[in-house]
Design an enzyme around this catalytic site. Structure first.
Site, mmCIF file in Angstrom:
data_model
loop_
_atom_site.group_PDB
_atom_site.id
_atom_site.type_symbol
_atom_site.label_atom_id
_atom_site.label_comp_id
_atom_site.label_asym_id
_atom_site.label_seq_id
_atom_site.Cartn_x
_atom_site.Cartn_y
_atom_site.Cartn_z
ATOM 1 N N ARG A 1 5.604 -17.484 -8.608
ATOM 2 C CA ARG A 1 5.929 -16.272 -9.375
ATOM 3 C C ARG A 1 7.172 -15.549 -8.855
ATOM 4 N NH1 ARG A 1 1.131 -17.896 -9.888
ATOM 5 N NH2 ARG A 1 -0.200 -17.430 -11.671
ATOM 6 N N TYR B 1 0.824 -1.208 0.000
ATOM 7 C CA TYR B 1 0.000 0.000 0.000
ATOM 8 C C TYR B 1 0.862 1.265 0.000
ATOM 9 C CZ TYR B 1 -3.859 3.112 1.272
ATOM 10 O OH TYR B 1 -4.794 4.119 1.280
ATOM 11 N N PHE C 1 5.753 -2.523 -12.629
ATOM 12 C CA PHE C 1 4.864 -3.133 -11.642
ATOM 13 C C PHE C 1 5.297 -4.577 -11.392
ATOM 14 C CE2 PHE C 1 0.851 -5.125 -10.239
ATOM 15 C CZ PHE C 1 0.507 -4.265 -9.212
ATOM 16 N N HIS D 1 -9.780 -6.813 2.186
ATOM 17 C CA HIS D 1 -8.513 -6.094 2.338
ATOM 18 C C HIS D 1 -7.634 -6.246 1.104
ATOM 19 C CE1 HIS D 1 -4.400 -5.499 4.112
ATOM 20 N NE2 HIS D 1 -5.027 -4.438 4.574
ATOM 21 N N THR E 1 4.128 -8.194 -2.577
ATOM 22 C CA THR E 1 3.226 -9.336 -2.694
ATOM 23 C C THR E 1 1.977 -9.074 -1.873
ATOM 24 O OG1 THR E 1 5.124 -10.829 -2.898
ATOM 25 C CG2 THR E 1 3.001 -11.827 -2.369
ATOM 26 N N VAL E 2 0.827 -9.223 -2.521
ATOM 27 C CA VAL E 2 -0.457 -9.121 -1.841
ATOM 28 C C VAL E 2 -1.167 -10.453 -2.059
ATOM 29 C CG1 VAL E 2 -2.580 -7.798 -1.560
ATOM 30 C CG2 VAL E 2 -0.515 -6.653 -2.386
#
Length: 157
Positions: A128, A58, A114, A89, A81-82
């Site tokens: 990944r 964020y 990105f 959230h 990483t999300v």
């Protein structure tokens, strides 16, 4: 016919890599891939790479914006990483990271690559970050270098 296309070798490029500390067990692999690609394929010198650690994904856009405003860098590589959980959230963090980084690129007119993984589970993130699906950190670094070269060609055309 004139065709402009960026190469990935950019030995004189100054690159900032902003990386989220949250989910560092994944992000460190992304960082290793990015730095390896910058140095080995992009031929970027060690002294031209700056690594900046942000608390989480964020916060990446604000850090990237400050780096862009400094005018010290030719490109920024954003890594994080999300991982989706049981609440909304994920959507907020992933969406703000994505749109915020895109906004930085457009406003500052600097490539912001990105390299933020947005995955449904930890297994996808691991894949990944250097296993089955390659290393998205390395891919983001190469994209940043190609964009640096492409924008220079456009300016010279």
């Amino acid at each position: 016919m004139k065709v402009l296309e960026g190469a990935v070798a950019a030995p004189n490029a100054k690159i900032a890599v902003v990386i989220a500390r949250f989910n560092s067990f994944i992000n460190e692999s992304l960082l290793e891939g990015a730095v390896d690609a910058l140095k080995r394929i992009g031929q970027v010198k060690d002294e031209n790479i700056t690594i900046v650690r942000a608390p989480g994904a964020y916060e990446l856009p604000l850090v990237a914006r400050r780096l862009a405003e400094s005018k010290k860098f030719d490109a920024i590589v954003a890594l994080g990483t999300v991982i989706c959980g049981g609440t909304a959230h994920f959507e907020y963090v992933a969406g703000e990271a994505s749109s915020g980084l895109g906004q930085v690129a457009m406003q500052a007119e600097i490539p912001v690559a990105f390299g933020v993984l947005t995955t449904e589970n930890i297994e996808q993130a691991i894949e990944r970050a250097g296993t089955k699906a390659g290393n998205k950190g390395a891919e983001a670094a190469l994209t940043a270098l190609e964009m640096v070269n492409l924008l220079q060609q456009i300016d010279a055309a």
